[in-house]
Design a protein around this motif. Structure first.
Motif, PDB file in Angstrom:
ATOM      1  N   LYS A   1       0.816  -1.217   0.000  1.00 50.07           N
ATOM      2  CA  LYS A   1       0.000   0.000   0.000  1.00 50.07           C
ATOM      3  C   LYS A   1       0.848   1.265   0.000  1.00 50.07           C
ATOM      4  CE  LYS A   1      -3.829  -2.343   0.144  1.00 50.07           C
ATOM      5  NZ  LYS A   1      -4.722  -2.374  -1.031  1.00 50.07           N
TER       6      LYS A   1
ATOM      7  N   HIS B   1      -0.676   3.930  -5.532  1.00 46.25           N
ATOM      8  CA  HIS B   1      -2.020   3.668  -6.051  1.00 46.25           C
ATOM      9  C   HIS B   1      -1.875   3.071  -7.441  1.00 46.25           C
ATOM     10  CE1 HIS B   1      -6.145   4.133  -7.385  1.00 46.25           C
ATOM     11  NE2 HIS B   1      -6.490   4.495  -6.158  1.00 46.25           N
TER      12      HIS B   1
ATOM     13  N   LYS C   1      -8.645   9.835  -9.241  1.00 39.13           N
ATOM     14  CA  LYS C   1      -7.511   9.158  -9.857  1.00 39.13           C
ATOM     15  C   LYS C   1      -7.948   8.340 -11.076  1.00 39.13           C
ATOM     16  CE  LYS C   1      -3.789   8.725  -6.476  1.00 39.13           C
ATOM     17  NZ  LYS C   1      -2.750   9.234  -7.399  1.00 39.13           N
TER      18      LYS C   1
END
Length: 766
Positions: free
Chosen positions: A178, A181, A222
């Motif tokens: 993580k 992205h 995004k």
């Protein structure tokens, strides 16, 4: 007006692909034989579609396991632990491909399968791409190029290569860490898409289909930026040499139309089955542009005949605004989700069969619509008469059932007598189970012997009594196996059941089962969805006989096993002449009666499986409330009739729970079992963060892979769970039912599971 198709079923009319893959995995055929069977299926599919009059015929829609995995293989998205093991690199890379889907455990090599989850809101499962930071994309596998050369030699019509679009592909994956992205990878992936498209142009491709079902979702910033960036480059680099068709399906795209404003594509496909109301908005957007509109007007997810009157209105409206040259017609989505050919069904009543349409017939329907537009009104009249006649069939409508449902006060029949905290005390006192009790999800291996026995009964080679006597032996045997393994709560194995939904459909009025209506669920796993054609009712006990027989043959607790109303609904082809929640409540009431019969017969634990609850969720968040309003009521209508002392379990698998956890809690099941092993317990975080109040059984071993998990591996997962939930709230179980596995895998895995649970109990006592 062009006729085209988004994708065709790839399993073969007799499930040739399933059998070939399983024979290859079992070393009964070599890779050349496997590839020859795949080639034969592809060529039959192309020839059928060409003979049916399609103008553009899809290629690269065939897959040996999963089209998303194919995309990962094409783009070189292969985790290093697969790529770095030379033992799985032979046989034209197919072993590497299958190891990603199924895991591998041989010659000292032990690699888990990749994570698997549901394809949007369908019952199709895909292998989740796993991305690393700064992922390097490159052309690793040449399947798409080879199949394009192959199709050119086999058909005269125009081939249309099919690819998952870059933004949807990134969306479908996950980050291995993580720290980034996955949408940030758009700059890395687009050059490879451009390279692939240019190579197809060089081979002679005139059209390319880029599937972007993400356009039907509520997009993040995004995702919006990734789409705008990606398609600006793709269209700048490629659109002058190839016709780019962007397809979206499963929901409306009206809220995301603006993303197409400044990109140069040839055509846009929309889904008018899931949301017909978007047509006016899309037409208004396109009328000043040169983009062709592809109308998805044939239902690729259900088996009912198209209503030509309705479809022609949509086509006429589009032609009036855009002109005939800017109109294409197609199914709303790939026909992957429906059976192949209705002509192979011989046991369906003509009143029902006349209303039905499988993949082969849906291609014919496109041709019919085209001919109606060209002036053949006789086809329109014939279609109208058939649909009108079936509306009046006595097989479909039962006023007694309709009145029963109307007279139920749903809201007063969906609550248990007391809260879970009160029920839990009573259940623990009665059951006297250890901490971390062990159980399985329900089914045990359906061997060739069991399938042969069922077939002999069907063709009347053996009597019902002979069949029942054999089943009793199987049940007693599986009870003894479970007792020896030392499971705490047992199941009867479900040997009398062909499928968890089909079994119940055969015992409910208003449903039917097909002979050859197979649909791919994942890999070589195929199911025959029942057809719900009329009002539903229960004719009598469906499961009580076998559950009671099993309970009488053990002192341990035996679970009653049922399929929930939402799953029966979602894993069936559902009638389209009434609101879906009416059908849901009819099924729920039938299951409710079965639950009460099980309790009255002395069964103390009843599992009502609802693996389809999450997949039925609409893609748009604004539609969720309406869906959960009826789906949760349906489950609770089925389950809430029991006493406090009776424990209700439910099971869900391969679903993301983060955004729906409060709704899951509203089911008020005493115990929920879920798939978590492939995701390394990541799916459990939603329950932990929410402080899920009831008991939970996170799956600790992946049953969709043949590999056997070690005691340590399972123990590590168990201890991980105990850090998230109160120990008395945790159950230990596999991810899902064991029907598709082999006995040697099952026994060893369950022994390791119970050993791990025992070690965990000892460690937690200290």
């Amino acid at each position: 007006m062009l006729k085209h198709n988004l994708g065709y079923p790839r399993i073969g009319i007799k499930r040739e692909l399933k059998k070939a893959c399983e024979n290859y995995w079992n070393n009964k055929i070599d890779c050349k034989q496997l590839f020859d069977i795949g080639k034969n299926i592809r060529q039959k599919n192309w020839n059928i579609q060409e003979k049916c009059g399609l103008d553009l015929i899809p290629c690269n829609d065939f897959s040996f396991y999963d089209h998303v995995l194919d995309m990962s293989f094409l783009l070189g998205v292969i985790p290093k632990w697969y790529l770095e093991n030379p033992i799985i690199h032979h046989n034209n890379k197919i072993d590497l491909y299958f190891s990603m889907a199924r895991g591998i455990q041989k010659n000292g090599l032990d690699i888990k399968a990749m994570e698997m989850t549901k394809w949007f809101n369908t019952n199709y499962h895909y292998i989740v791409p796993e991305f690393k930071k700064n992922q390097n994309f490159f052309i690793f596998y040449k399947k798409i190029f080879n199949e394009f050369e192959e199709i050119k030699k086999n058909i005269k019509k125009q081939p249309k290569p099919v690819l998952i679009g870059p933004v949807s592909y990134l969306f479908l994956g996950k980050e291995n860490k993580k720290t980034f992205h996955r949408m940030d990878l758009i700059e890395n992936i687009i050059p490879i898409y451009v390279k692939i498209i240019k190579k197809l142009i060089f081979q002679g491709a005139k059209w390319i289909q880029l599937d972007e079902p993400i356009l039907g979702l509520d997009l993040s910033q995004k995702e919006i930026e990734a789409f705008q960036y990606g398609y600006k480059i793709i269209t700048q680099e490629c659109s002058s040499n190839i016709n780019i068709l962007i397809t979206s399906y499963f929901d409306d795209i009206s809220e995301n139309l603006y993303l197409l404003k400044d990109i140069d594509i040839k055509a846009l496909h929309i889904d008018l089955i899931e949301d017909p109301d978007q047509l006016d908005i899309v037409l208004n957007f396109l009328k000043e542009k040169k983009i062709i509109l592809s109308l998805g007007i044939i239902d690729g997810r259900n088996i009912w005949k198209n209503n030509y009157v309705y479809s022609i209105k949509k086509i006429d409206k589009t032609i009036k605004i855009l002109g005939e040259q800017r109109v294409m017609i197609a199914p709303n989505c790939s026909l992957l989700h429906v059976p192949l050919d209705l002509n192979y069904e011989i046991n369906i009543h003509k009143d029902i069969k006349n209303k039905m349409s499988f993949a082969r017939q849906k291609i014919d329907e496109l041709n019919d619509l085209y001919n109606i537009i060209k002036g053949n009104k006789n086809i329109l009249l014939k279609n109208f008469k058939i649909l009108e006649k079936t509306k009046k069939s006595f097989l479909i409508h039962d006023k007694k059932i309709q009145d029963k449902i109307k007279n139920i006060d749903i809201n007063n029949n969906i609550k248990r007598k007391n809260s879970f905290n009160i029920r839990k005390i009573k259940q623990h006192k009665n059951f006297q189970l250890p901490i971390l009790p062990t159980t399985t999800i329900g089914s045990f291996p359906q061997t060739s012997e069991i399938r042969s026995l069922r077939k002999k009964l069907k063709i009347k080679k053996i009597s019902q009594k002979e069949y029942d006597n054999q089943l009793k032996k199987f049940i007693i045997d599986v009870i003894r196996k479970q007792e020896k393994i030392n499971l705490d709560v047992l199941v009867h194995g479900e040997f009398e059941r062909n499928d968890m939904v089909e079994f119940f459909s055969e015992k409910l009025k208003g449903c039917l089962s097909t002979d050859n209506g197979w649909v791919q669920s994942y890999g070589s796993r195929c199911v025959k969805p029942p057809i719900i054609y009329g009002d539903i009712s229960r004719n009598g006990d469906m499961t009580v006989q076998w559950i009671n027989f099993a309970q009488k043959n053990t002192k341990k607790l035996m679970k009653g096993m049922l399929t929930g109303p939402v799953t029966i609904l979602k894993w069936s082809f559902v009638r389209d002449d009434q609101p879906i929640y009416h059908t849901a409540y009819q099924i729920a009431f039938a299951i409710r009666e079965e639950v009460k019969s099980l309790e009255n017969s002395g069964i103390k634990i009843i599992q009502i499986d609802e693996p389809a609850l999450r997949e039925g969720l609409p893609l748009k968040r604004k539609k969720w409330k309406s869906y959960f309003n009826w789906s949760i009521k349906a489950f609770r209508l089925a389950s809430s009739i029991v006493k406090d002392e009776t424990q209700i379990h439910t099971h869900m698998c391969y679903s993301e729970f983060n955004d729906i956890i409060e709704y899951i809690s509203d089911l008020d099941a005493d115990v929920i079992t879920i798939e978590t092993s492939r995701s390394k317990m990541e799916l459990l975080n939603a329950f932990s963060d929410f402080s899920y109040p009831n008991e939970i059984g996170p799956g600790v071993y992946d049953i969709h892979s043949p590999r056997i998990p070690s005691v340590k591996e399972i123990l590590d997962l168990i201890l991980k769970v105990t850090n998230k939930f109160p120990i008395r709230n945790i159950w230990i179980n596999p991810d899902c039912g064991l029907k598709t596995r082999k006995w040697n895998e099952v026994i060893k895995s369950l022994i390791n599971m119970t050993k791990a649970a025992k070690i965990a109990r000892e460690q937690l006592k200290k």
